[in-house]
Design a protein around this motif. Structure first.
Motif, PDB file in Angstrom:
ATOM      1  N   MET A  96      -1.745   7.465   7.246  1.00 27.25           N
ATOM      2  CA  MET A  96      -2.767   7.573   6.216  1.00 27.25           C
ATOM      3  C   MET A  96      -3.725   6.386   6.323  1.00 27.25           C
ATOM      4  SD  MET A  96      -2.106  10.371   4.589  1.00 27.25           S
ATOM      5  CE  MET A  96      -2.981  10.270   3.018  1.00 27.25           C
ATOM      6  N   PRO A  97      -4.961   6.513   5.837  1.00 29.50           N
ATOM      7  CA  PRO A  97      -5.929   5.412   5.925  1.00 29.50           C
ATOM      8  C   PRO A  97      -5.392   4.128   5.292  1.00 29.50           C
ATOM      9  CG  PRO A  97      -7.028   7.432   5.260  1.00 29.50           C
ATOM     10  CD  PRO A  97      -5.554   7.733   5.243  1.00 29.50           C
ATOM     11  N   MET A 102      -1.625  -2.158   5.812  1.00 27.71           N
ATOM     12  CA  MET A 102      -0.861  -2.571   4.641  1.00 27.71           C
ATOM     13  C   MET A 102       0.569  -2.940   5.021  1.00 27.71           C
ATOM     14  SD  MET A 102      -0.578  -2.980   1.342  1.00 27.71           S
ATOM     15  CE  MET A 102       0.509  -2.729  -0.091  1.00 27.71           C
ATOM     16  N   VAL A 103       1.202  -2.120   5.852  1.00 21.76           N
ATOM     17  CA  VAL A 103       2.573  -2.396   6.279  1.00 21.76           C
ATOM     18  C   VAL A 103       2.636  -3.710   7.053  1.00 21.76           C
ATOM     19  CG1 VAL A 103       4.413  -1.638   7.839  1.00 21.76           C
ATOM     20  CG2 VAL A 103       3.362  -0.014   6.253  1.00 21.76           C
ATOM     21  N   GLU A 104       1.735  -3.890   7.988  1.00 21.85           N
ATOM     22  CA  GLU A 104       1.765  -5.095   8.811  1.00 21.85           C
ATOM     23  C   GLU A 104       1.508  -6.349   7.995  1.00 21.85           C
ATOM     24  OE1 GLU A 104      -1.065  -4.148  11.833  1.00 21.85           O
ATOM     25  OE2 GLU A 104       0.369  -2.964  13.019  1.00 21.85           O
ATOM     26  N   ALA A 105       0.593  -6.270   7.021  1.00 22.14           N
ATOM     27  CA  ALA A 105       0.318  -7.429   6.179  1.00 22.14           C
ATOM     28  C   ALA A 105       1.492  -7.710   5.239  1.00 22.14           C
ATOM     29  CB  ALA A 105      -0.961  -7.206   5.373  1.00 22.14           C
ATOM     30  N   ALA A 106       2.061  -6.664   4.645  1.00 21.56           N
ATOM     31  CA  ALA A 106       3.172  -6.858   3.711  1.00 21.56           C
ATOM     32  C   ALA A 106       4.406  -7.389   4.420  1.00 21.56           C
ATOM     33  CB  ALA A 106       3.489  -5.550   3.000  1.00 21.56           C
ATOM     34  N   ALA A 107       4.622  -6.974   5.665  1.00 21.52           N
ATOM     35  CA  ALA A 107       5.790  -7.433   6.413  1.00 21.52           C
ATOM     36  C   ALA A 107       5.748  -8.931   6.686  1.00 21.52           C
ATOM     37  CB  ALA A 107       5.891  -6.666   7.725  1.00 21.52           C
ATOM     38  N   LEU A 212      -5.082   3.241   0.892  1.00 21.89           N
ATOM     39  CA  LEU A 212      -4.563   1.893   1.111  1.00 21.89           C
ATOM     40  C   LEU A 212      -5.545   1.001   1.855  1.00 21.89           C
ATOM     41  CD1 LEU A 212      -0.802   2.596   1.920  1.00 21.89           C
ATOM     42  CD2 LEU A 212      -1.788   1.618  -0.161  1.00 21.89           C
ATOM     43  N   ASP A 213      -6.662   1.556   2.295  1.00 19.46           N
ATOM     44  CA  ASP A 213      -7.683   0.680   2.862  1.00 19.46           C
ATOM     45  C   ASP A 213      -8.674   0.198   1.808  1.00 19.46           C
ATOM     46  OD1 ASP A 213      -9.145   2.996   2.503  1.00 19.46           O
ATOM     47  OD2 ASP A 213      -9.701   3.232   4.607  1.00 19.46           O
ATOM     48  N   ASP A 214      -8.350   0.385   0.540  1.00 18.65           N
ATOM     49  CA  ASP A 214      -9.120  -0.201  -0.547  1.00 18.65           C
ATOM     50  C   ASP A 214      -9.153  -1.723  -0.348  1.00 18.65           C
ATOM     51  OD1 ASP A 214      -9.478  -1.562  -3.213  1.00 18.65           O
ATOM     52  OD2 ASP A 214      -9.640   0.499  -3.914  1.00 18.65           O
ATOM     53  N   PRO A 215     -10.338  -2.349  -0.354  1.00 15.41           N
ATOM     54  CA  PRO A 215     -10.443  -3.788  -0.083  1.00 15.41           C
ATOM     55  C   PRO A 215      -9.595  -4.652  -1.010  1.00 15.41           C
ATOM     56  CG  PRO A 215     -12.613  -2.765  -0.049  1.00 15.41           C
ATOM     57  CD  PRO A 215     -11.659  -1.721  -0.550  1.00 15.41           C
ATOM     58  N   VAL A 217      -6.608  -4.003  -2.161  1.00 13.06           N
ATOM     59  CA  VAL A 217      -5.234  -3.975  -1.679  1.00 13.06           C
ATOM     60  C   VAL A 217      -5.095  -4.759  -0.380  1.00 13.06           C
ATOM     61  CG1 VAL A 217      -3.389  -2.479  -0.845  1.00 13.06           C
ATOM     62  CG2 VAL A 217      -4.742  -1.798  -2.826  1.00 13.06           C
ATOM     63  N   GLY A 218      -6.027  -4.531   0.555  1.00  8.36           N
ATOM     64  CA  GLY A 218      -5.977  -5.251   1.818  1.00  8.36           C
ATOM     65  C   GLY A 218      -6.106  -6.751   1.630  1.00  8.36           C
ATOM     66  N   GLY A 219      -7.013  -7.163   0.768  1.00  8.71           N
ATOM     67  CA  GLY A 219      -7.188  -8.588   0.513  1.00  8.71           C
ATOM     68  C   GLY A 219      -5.973  -9.206  -0.141  1.00  8.71           C
ATOM     69  N   TRP A 220      -5.389  -8.485  -1.090  1.00  9.42           N
ATOM     70  CA  TRP A 220      -4.193  -8.969  -1.778  1.00  9.42           C
ATOM     71  C   TRP A 220      -3.045  -9.185  -0.795  1.00  9.42           C
ATOM     72  CZ3 TRP A 220       0.370  -6.051  -2.018  1.00  9.42           C
ATOM     73  CH2 TRP A 220       1.375  -6.583  -2.823  1.00  9.42           C
ATOM     74  N   ALA A 221      -2.787  -8.201   0.071  1.00  9.94           N
ATOM     75  CA  ALA A 221      -1.678  -8.310   1.018  1.00  9.94           C
ATOM     76  C   ALA A 221      -1.917  -9.423   2.027  1.00  9.94           C
ATOM     77  CB  ALA A 221      -1.471  -6.979   1.736  1.00  9.94           C
ATOM     78  N   THR A 222      -3.135  -9.531   2.529  1.00  9.15           N
ATOM     79  CA  THR A 222      -3.450 -10.543   3.534  1.00  9.15           C
ATOM     80  C   THR A 222      -3.324 -11.948   2.958  1.00  9.15           C
ATOM     81  OG1 THR A 222      -4.943  -9.011   4.660  1.00  9.15           O
ATOM     82  CG2 THR A 222      -5.199 -11.356   5.133  1.00  9.15           C
TER      83      THR A 222
END
Length: 250
Positions: A96-97, A102-107, A212-215, A217-222
């Motif tokens: 999914m987009p 998200m998985v790689e950043a959260a890991a 999950l490519d919402d900025p 969410v991506g910014g938070w995980a990174t």
């Protein structure tokens, strides 16, 4: 201004649903249900697709039978449904987009697990084909003994425990009402993802995003990745029923 309950927080574990959250396989379930209906000459009532979304395939088969007026065909329809789905999903479904990122950043900052209503071989094959299985400490699915399917909380309780996290300190990432109920009942905070589900479902989650490519969410995980250097990850718990380590499965 009050900080957001999710975006200002660092979870001790992140537990992902698979179907429709990480992998674009929901379309295969839709097609498989229609093929099974056609084979036995039944038709669902209006709104069936939404009621069936996220259900374990055995429960979905019984729902199909009940709504088609042939409750005796529940087991047969469940078997047909799974057979058609496995045939359709063999074409290497795509992520999914934003799911991979998200998985790689959260890991990088927390142990990860998958909590799914799908059969284990389907989940593991999909994630392995996508190159994501290695990121997960456990894959948790329903079994015949201790782990009930969603909307029961079992898969999320088991996944959090395996990650060494209290459920209240863990984040669930979900796309269906059924899965969200399971996560909420288990006590996890919830990030909902997908088209707007309506006020009733959205009220259950802490944050809803379209993808999950919402900025946000991506910014938070990174931003949380550097925290790994200063805060040790939770120790792995004992292997509970319903969980499997990717390393042991291949």
């Amino acid at each position: 201004m009050t900080l957001h309950r999710i975006l200002s927080w660092t979870p001790a574990a992140v537990v992902f649903d698979c179907d429709g959250t990480l992998m674009d396989t929901e379309r295969h379930w839709v097609d498989a249900r229609q093929r099974a209906f056609d084979e036995v000459g039944l038709s669902p009532s209006a709104g069936f697709a939404e009621r069936a979304k996220g259900l374990h395939y055995t429960e979905c088969g019984q729902l199909m039978a009940d709504e088609g007026g042939r409750p005796d065909l529940g087991r047969d329809l469940a078997e047909r449904l799974l057979r058609h789905f496995l045939a359709l999903v063999s074409d290497s479904p795509v992520t999914m987009p934003g799911a991979r990122e998200m998985v790689e950043a959260a890991a990088a900052f927390a142990p990860l697990a998958v909590a799914s209503n799908c059969p284990r071989d389907v989940v593991e094959t999909c994630l392995d084909n996508a190159g994501l299985l290695r990121h997960f400490r456990a894959v948790v699915v329903p079994d015949d003994d201790a782990v009930r399917p969603k909307p029961a909380p079992d898969v999320y309780l088991t996944a959090a425990r395996h990650c060494g996290a209290d459920p209240a300190d863990a984040l669930a990432v979900e796309d269906t009402h059924c899965g969200i109920l399971a996560a909420v009942r288990a006590g996890l905070r919830v990030l909902g993802v997908g088209p707007w589900p309506g006020d009733e479902t959205a009220a259950l989650v802490d944050l809803w995003v379209e993808t999950l490519d919402d900025p946000r969410v991506g910014g938070w995980a990174t931003e949380r990745a550097p925290l790994r250097a200063t805060a040790p990850l939770p120790a792995a718990a004992s292997r509970p029923a319903g969980a499997v380590f990717p390393a042991a499965a291949h």
